[in-house]
Structure formats: structure tokens, C-alpha cells
Design a protein around this motif. Structure first.
Motif, PDB file in Angstrom:
ATOM      1  N   HIS A  71       0.820  -1.214   0.000  1.00  0.00           N
ATOM      2  CA  HIS A  71       0.000   0.000   0.000  1.00  0.00           C
ATOM      3  C   HIS A  71       0.853   1.263   0.000  1.00  0.00           C
ATOM      4  O   HIS A  71       0.553   2.210  -0.723  1.00  0.00           O
ATOM      5  CB  HIS A  71      -0.939  -0.017   1.205  1.00  0.00           C
ATOM      6  CG  HIS A  71      -1.954   1.083   1.166  1.00  0.00           C
ATOM      7  ND1 HIS A  71      -3.135   0.963   0.475  1.00  0.00           N
ATOM      8  CD2 HIS A  71      -1.954   2.333   1.695  1.00  0.00           C
ATOM      9  CE1 HIS A  71      -3.820   2.092   0.590  1.00  0.00           C
ATOM     10  NE2 HIS A  71      -3.123   2.935   1.329  1.00  0.00           N
ATOM     11  N   SER A 107      -0.584   2.349   8.860  1.00  0.00           N
ATOM     12  CA  SER A 107      -0.770   3.799   8.767  1.00  0.00           C
ATOM     13  C   SER A 107       0.009   4.509   9.870  1.00  0.00           C
ATOM     14  O   SER A 107       0.623   5.557   9.640  1.00  0.00           O
ATOM     15  CB  SER A 107      -2.258   4.142   8.853  1.00  0.00           C
ATOM     16  OG  SER A 107      -2.442   5.531   8.947  1.00  0.00           O
ATOM     17  N   HIS A 110       2.971   7.062   8.759  1.00  0.00           N
ATOM     18  CA  HIS A 110       2.767   8.489   9.056  1.00  0.00           C
ATOM     19  C   HIS A 110       3.059   8.738  10.524  1.00  0.00           C
ATOM     20  O   HIS A 110       2.142   8.971  11.307  1.00  0.00           O
ATOM     21  CB  HIS A 110       1.322   8.902   8.783  1.00  0.00           C
ATOM     22  CG  HIS A 110       0.804   8.531   7.438  1.00  0.00           C
ATOM     23  ND1 HIS A 110       1.289   9.079   6.275  1.00  0.00           N
ATOM     24  CD2 HIS A 110      -0.160   7.667   7.049  1.00  0.00           C
ATOM     25  CE1 HIS A 110       0.633   8.574   5.246  1.00  0.00           C
ATOM     26  NE2 HIS A 110      -0.241   7.714   5.680  1.00  0.00           N
ATOM     27  N   ARG A 147      -9.158   7.955  11.711  1.00  0.00           N
ATOM     28  CA  ARG A 147      -8.548   6.613  11.772  1.00  0.00           C
ATOM     29  C   ARG A 147      -7.343   6.566  10.826  1.00  0.00           C
ATOM     30  O   ARG A 147      -6.483   7.399  10.936  1.00  0.00           O
ATOM     31  CB  ARG A 147      -9.578   5.506  11.466  1.00  0.00           C
ATOM     32  CG  ARG A 147     -10.779   5.476  12.402  1.00  0.00           C
ATOM     33  CD  ARG A 147     -10.380   5.361  13.873  1.00  0.00           C
ATOM     34  NE  ARG A 147      -9.559   4.202  14.145  1.00  0.00           N
ATOM     35  CZ  ARG A 147      -8.850   4.014  15.251  1.00  0.00           C
ATOM     36  NH1 ARG A 147      -8.828   4.942  16.195  1.00  0.00           N
ATOM     37  NH2 ARG A 147      -8.149   2.934  15.427  1.00  0.00           N
ATOM     38  N   THR A 148      -7.294   5.586   9.916  1.00  0.00           N
ATOM     39  CA  THR A 148      -6.063   5.369   9.145  1.00  0.00           C
ATOM     40  C   THR A 148      -5.775   6.408   8.064  1.00  0.00           C
ATOM     41  O   THR A 148      -4.643   6.541   7.619  1.00  0.00           O
ATOM     42  CB  THR A 148      -6.108   4.006   8.421  1.00  0.00           C
ATOM     43  OG1 THR A 148      -7.195   4.021   7.486  1.00  0.00           O
ATOM     44  CG2 THR A 148      -6.294   2.862   9.393  1.00  0.00           C
ATOM     45  N   GLY A 149      -6.822   7.066   7.555  1.00  0.00           N
ATOM     46  CA  GLY A 149      -6.641   7.962   6.422  1.00  0.00           C
ATOM     47  C   GLY A 149      -6.709   7.262   5.073  1.00  0.00           C
ATOM     48  O   GLY A 149      -6.602   7.909   4.029  1.00  0.00           O
ATOM     49  N   ILE A 150      -6.911   5.958   5.074  1.00  0.00           N
ATOM     50  CA  ILE A 150      -6.866   5.209   3.813  1.00  0.00           C
ATOM     51  C   ILE A 150      -8.035   5.589   2.889  1.00  0.00           C
ATOM     52  O   ILE A 150      -7.853   5.778   1.689  1.00  0.00           O
ATOM     53  CB  ILE A 150      -6.845   3.687   4.096  1.00  0.00           C
ATOM     54  CG1 ILE A 150      -5.493   3.316   4.722  1.00  0.00           C
ATOM     55  CG2 ILE A 150      -7.077   2.882   2.824  1.00  0.00           C
ATOM     56  CD1 ILE A 150      -5.409   1.900   5.257  1.00  0.00           C
ATOM     57  N   THR A 156      -0.638  13.147   4.832  1.00  0.00           N
ATOM     58  CA  THR A 156      -1.717  12.461   5.533  1.00  0.00           C
ATOM     59  C   THR A 156      -1.586  12.682   7.032  1.00  0.00           C
ATOM     60  O   THR A 156      -0.496  12.526   7.590  1.00  0.00           O
ATOM     61  CB  THR A 156      -1.684  10.953   5.234  1.00  0.00           C
ATOM     62  OG1 THR A 156      -1.758  10.764   3.822  1.00  0.00           O
ATOM     63  CG2 THR A 156      -2.861  10.242   5.887  1.00  0.00           C
ATOM     64  N   PRO A 175      -3.290  11.027   9.968  1.00  0.00           N
ATOM     65  CA  PRO A 175      -4.242  10.035  10.470  1.00  0.00           C
ATOM     66  C   PRO A 175      -4.410  10.130  11.989  1.00  0.00           C
ATOM     67  O   PRO A 175      -3.670  10.852  12.646  1.00  0.00           O
ATOM     68  CB  PRO A 175      -3.578   8.707  10.084  1.00  0.00           C
ATOM     69  CG  PRO A 175      -2.120   8.991  10.122  1.00  0.00           C
ATOM     70  CD  PRO A 175      -1.934  10.469   9.834  1.00  0.00           C
ATOM     71  N   PHE A 176      -5.375   9.416  12.509  1.00  0.00           N
ATOM     72  CA  PHE A 176      -5.617   9.297  13.957  1.00  0.00           C
ATOM     73  C   PHE A 176      -5.842  10.648  14.632  1.00  0.00           C
ATOM     74  O   PHE A 176      -5.435  10.866  15.757  1.00  0.00           O
ATOM     75  CB  PHE A 176      -4.471   8.512  14.618  1.00  0.00           C
ATOM     76  CG  PHE A 176      -4.279   7.154  13.999  1.00  0.00           C
ATOM     77  CD1 PHE A 176      -5.227   6.149  14.182  1.00  0.00           C
ATOM     78  CD2 PHE A 176      -3.177   6.875  13.194  1.00  0.00           C
ATOM     79  CE1 PHE A 176      -5.071   4.906  13.588  1.00  0.00           C
ATOM     80  CE2 PHE A 176      -3.012   5.630  12.591  1.00  0.00           C
ATOM     81  CZ  PHE A 176      -3.968   4.641  12.795  1.00  0.00           C
TER      82      PHE A 176
END
Lengths: 272, 272
Positions: free
Chosen positions: A174, A265, A269, B21-24, B46, B48-49
Motif C-alpha cells: 500500500h 498507517s 505516518h 482513523r487510518t486515512g486510507i 496524511t 491520520p488518527f
């Protein structure tokens, strides 16, 4: 005879995810939005590669049939072709058009026109080669094997069954990161200092840990009744591994309640 | 001294992808939409979280700083908490709010209120265990090894280097399918009928093929100058493999110009 009320009650609501490419984006969007309504049962149907007007009409026909048979279906579409989108919108469904919703605002903001080409975001884009190379790297550097740790972007360390392999594969597939992993053995944990193989790369190490109880549960599945799976063994290993992470200031995560996506993730990040 | 015109021209437009959450999901959405503007250079960040109001305010602060330094950034947000969203919206950026855009319409259509909980779509959901089990299965049934082909959902077959392993890993990780793969050797191709190991599972077989030219190129990278990588070898193997697929009515794909996501999506959602 149809009895609408009764019919609707026992029935799942069908959600069609229509894309001119893989459908992965529109699946993610729908999953994210519909997870907000988790008491409603949905039946998901992905229709990917709807890349001609003909296929769009066939998809619309199928959706229309579902609309006739029961509750009005939902459609999430990321089609880019205007005619195909029009065909799909005319299917009697509740229609959420990703393209239509956002693209005009983006055109205005960016002062540019959308190309209108079919989605390319999950195709062989510019970074595809490096993602595949990262995957090959991860496969060749799993579980302490592999000879090119110097080329790793990140090296996951943790005791056996702490979730290193799936996280590495996800990081590679990914995020395109060359992710290796190294299992902390009892020998490693008994010895002072970092394992010699990974010691030169301290700043690329990332630790995975989890509660001894959960670890014991996972190990029991693998080798029931073994010393390896005993709670006392797991307690000792986890304590030593976490001490090692702290002593060498290696960032680490408790992965016990985390999905592989959440682990990856977090690693890809890091918080600043 | 800032010189706005010059500044904007040389500069990438920053895109912040903000998720609790993950940003996916929000990464996929942004990639899909921005691929429509492929002549504009973007710089993706990104975050995330972002699952507290405090973190949302810090994110907004960082975005505001970027807005001050150059061109107005774009923000794609999938935050669910109203206060966090408000904090983020107040950052001077061009703000696309996934939640806000779609959730009200969905609430009306479904006659239900959104739960407002942070996104769970890439967490340990109901099917997480089976996805991880599928991944373990794929790892244990790669390249013709593994003893439980009877438990496979799909078995990819193809000549060496036709892309089977990455496709299997993606099918398992993303779609939760127990995907095995079996390499067609010269011996298999010379023999009449399907390879004995996979013959009992004809209806679960899926073929991967590609042009002999492309195959030769890929094999050259692996074993330069070998007979294995010669064009004539590749031509022979590809021709025989495709004949085998046709003779046994095994569906197959030409993967030469396909990404692993495209291959996996095609296999996971066969056209009806």
C-alpha cells in the motif's frame, strides 16, 4: 402479491459500487459512510470496469431490476464519463455521484478542467514499480532472513506472533515502503543490547508489542500446549522486548487491538 | 519578500488528508479526484488518527501555517466529530468534508441517524479474522507449495513471473480470499491435461498471462542472459499456457498492463 412493509423489513438494502476501474475507492468511501449506520444490513455489489456506455446501461438495468424487486438500492458511483453517469443515474436508485459532487468545486479551486479520463488511481501509476519492488523486498526480508537490511525503509521488530509479517506486506503493497522484519528470539532477549543483525539500523527500527494474554492466545492456536504458548513465557518475552524498545528509544506500538491497516498507517505516518 | 505569482508557480499545492482513523479512505478519494488534474503537482500530507479536538486544532494550526506560507492548501477530511470538523474547517484551506457532504443525504434516505463514531472501516471489523486467515493461507500456498488447496477460494495459475504472488497477497489482504498460486513449469506445459496437483479444482483456477515480450523483459531482470529469459522460451511457454487455459475453459487475464489492484478486482468480481 408484494407486501411492501413486510418485504422491506426482512430485506437487506443493496448497495451498488460502480467504477470504471477497480472500484476500490468507491468501496472504501461506501464502507466508511455506511459504517455510520451499522444497525442497517447492507448487501454490497461491486461493479468494476464499467468503462463503456454499454456496460453502464447494463449496470443500470441490473440496478433497476433490484429497485423493482425490493427496497430502493443505493448506488455509489465514481464513473467519469458523463453519458455513462447519466445512464446510471437513471436507474431508480438513490444515487451518490462522487465525481459530480466534488469535481466542479475542485475545478473552480484549481482553475483547471478535469481530464475526464477513467480513474487511474489504482492503476500502474508512477510509483507502481517501486511498490512492487517494495513487496519483493518485504517477501525476501521476512522473519529475519534476507541480506539487504541496509536497503530497508523500516525494520519491524517484535516477539514471535506480534503481527510483523502482515504489517510489512501492507506497508510494501500500500505505501511502497521496503519493510523488513526481525523476530526477537529468547536468545536476543537474554543478551544485552540490540540483536547484532539489526543494531546498525537503530533509527529504522519500529517495535510491535501486545499484551502477554493476547499473545498467549495467538500462540496457543499455533502450537497448543507448548512452552512457547504459555502465559509465563509470553509475559517474560513481552516484558523484555518492551524494555529493549525503551532502552534503545525504539518507537513501538501495542498492536493487540489494531488492524494491519491501522498498524501500517501509524508506521507510515509517524506523529510529529 | 514574498512574490505571490512567482511563488505559486514554482510551488506544489499541498493536500492534507485528515482522518480520525487510518486515512486510507480519504487518501483513496483524494487520489481518485486529483488524478483528474494530473498536470498539477500536489504534495500530499496524511494526518491520520486525529481523534481528539486537541489533535484537530493542531492539524488546523499546521494547515493554517501552510496557507500562510504559499498557495491555499486543499483539505480532504473524513472526521466524524462535529467540533473537530469545525476546528479543521476554520484553517483557511479549501475544505472538502466527506462526512458533511454525504451523511445528511444518507440519513434522509435511510431514515436513520449516523452514529457519529470515528470511522471503523479499516479497523478490526467483523471480517478481520478471516482476512488475516486468508493472508496466512496465501503465504503458505505460494508458488505451488502448501497442502490445503482444497480450502482455496481461488488458485492462480500461470508461467513463472506472470504476477501470481502479488495478486494472491492482495486478494487475501484486501478481499479476504484464500488465494493460492501454482506455477506452470515446462514439465506441466509439455504434459497433456492440467497439472495433477490443481486438476481436482478446475472450477477455482484462474489464469494469468502476459505478452512473451513483456515476460522476457521481466525474466531478464531476474536471470539476465538465461535460457529462462529468452524470448523464444517465453513465446513457447505463453502459447502453451494460454492453450491450456482455453482447453480447460479456465478464465484468464492478460496482466501485462494491469496493476495488482486491477488484477485482484477482476478476479474478486468476475463479470456475470
Amino acid at each position: 402479491m408484494k407486501c411492501p412493509g413486510l418485504y422491506a423489513e426482512g430485506m437487506k438494502r443493496t448497495v451498488f459500487l460502480v467504477s470504471d476501474r477497480t472500484g476500490i475507492t468507491v468501496e472504501a468511501l461506501s464502507r466508511s459512510l455506511l459504517s455510520q449506520f451499522d444497525h442497517i444490513p447492507f448487501d454490497q455489489v461491486t461493479l468494476p470496469f464499467i468503462d463503456t456506455l454499454d456496460k453502464a446501461r447494463q449496470a443500470a438495468q441490473r440496478i433497476r431490476q433490484t429497485a423493482r424487486d425490493g427496497v430502493r438500492p443505493l448506488v455509489f458511483s465514481s464513473l467519469t464519463d458523463p453519458e455513462a453517469r447519466a445512464a446510471l443515474a437513471d436507474s431508480g436508485a438513490f444515487f451518490l455521484d462522487l465525481f459530480d459532487t466534488f469535481i466542479e468545486a475542485l475545478e473552480r479551486e484549481l482553475g483547471a478542467r478535469a481530464s475526464g479520463e477513467a480513474g487511474k488511481s489504482h492503476g500502474m501509476g508512477a510509483n507502481y514499480g517501486s511498490r512492487m519492488e517494495a513487496l519483493n523486498f518485504a517477501l525476501a526480508h521476512d522473519d529475519g532472513v534476507g541480506s539487504r537490511l541496509d536497503r530497508a525503509d523500516v525494520i519491524l521488530v517484535g516477539v514471535s506472533r506480534s503481527g510483523k509479517t502482515p504489517a510489512c506486506l501492507y506497508l510494501a503493497l500500500h505505501y511502497g515502503l521496503r519493510a523488513a522484519n526481525y523476530p526477537l528470539t529468547e536468545e536476543d532477549l537474554a543478551r544485552p543490547g540490540l540483536p547484532p543483525l539489526v543494531a546498525p539500523y537503530r533509527e529504522r527500527l519500529f517495535g510491535l508489542t501486545l499484551s502477554p494474554e493476547r499473545l498467549a492466545l495467538i500462540r496457543q492456536e499455533r502450537r497448543p500446549g507448548s512452552r512457547y504458548a504459555e502465559l509465563a513465557t509470553c509475559q517474560g518475552e513481552v516484558r523484555q522486548a518492551e524494555s529493549l524498545f525503551r532502552a534503545h528509544r525504539i518507537p513501538f506500538l501495542d498492536t493487540g487491538a489494531m488492524s494491519v491497516e491501522e498498524i501500517a498507517s501509524s508506521i507510515a505516518h509517524p506523529a510529529r
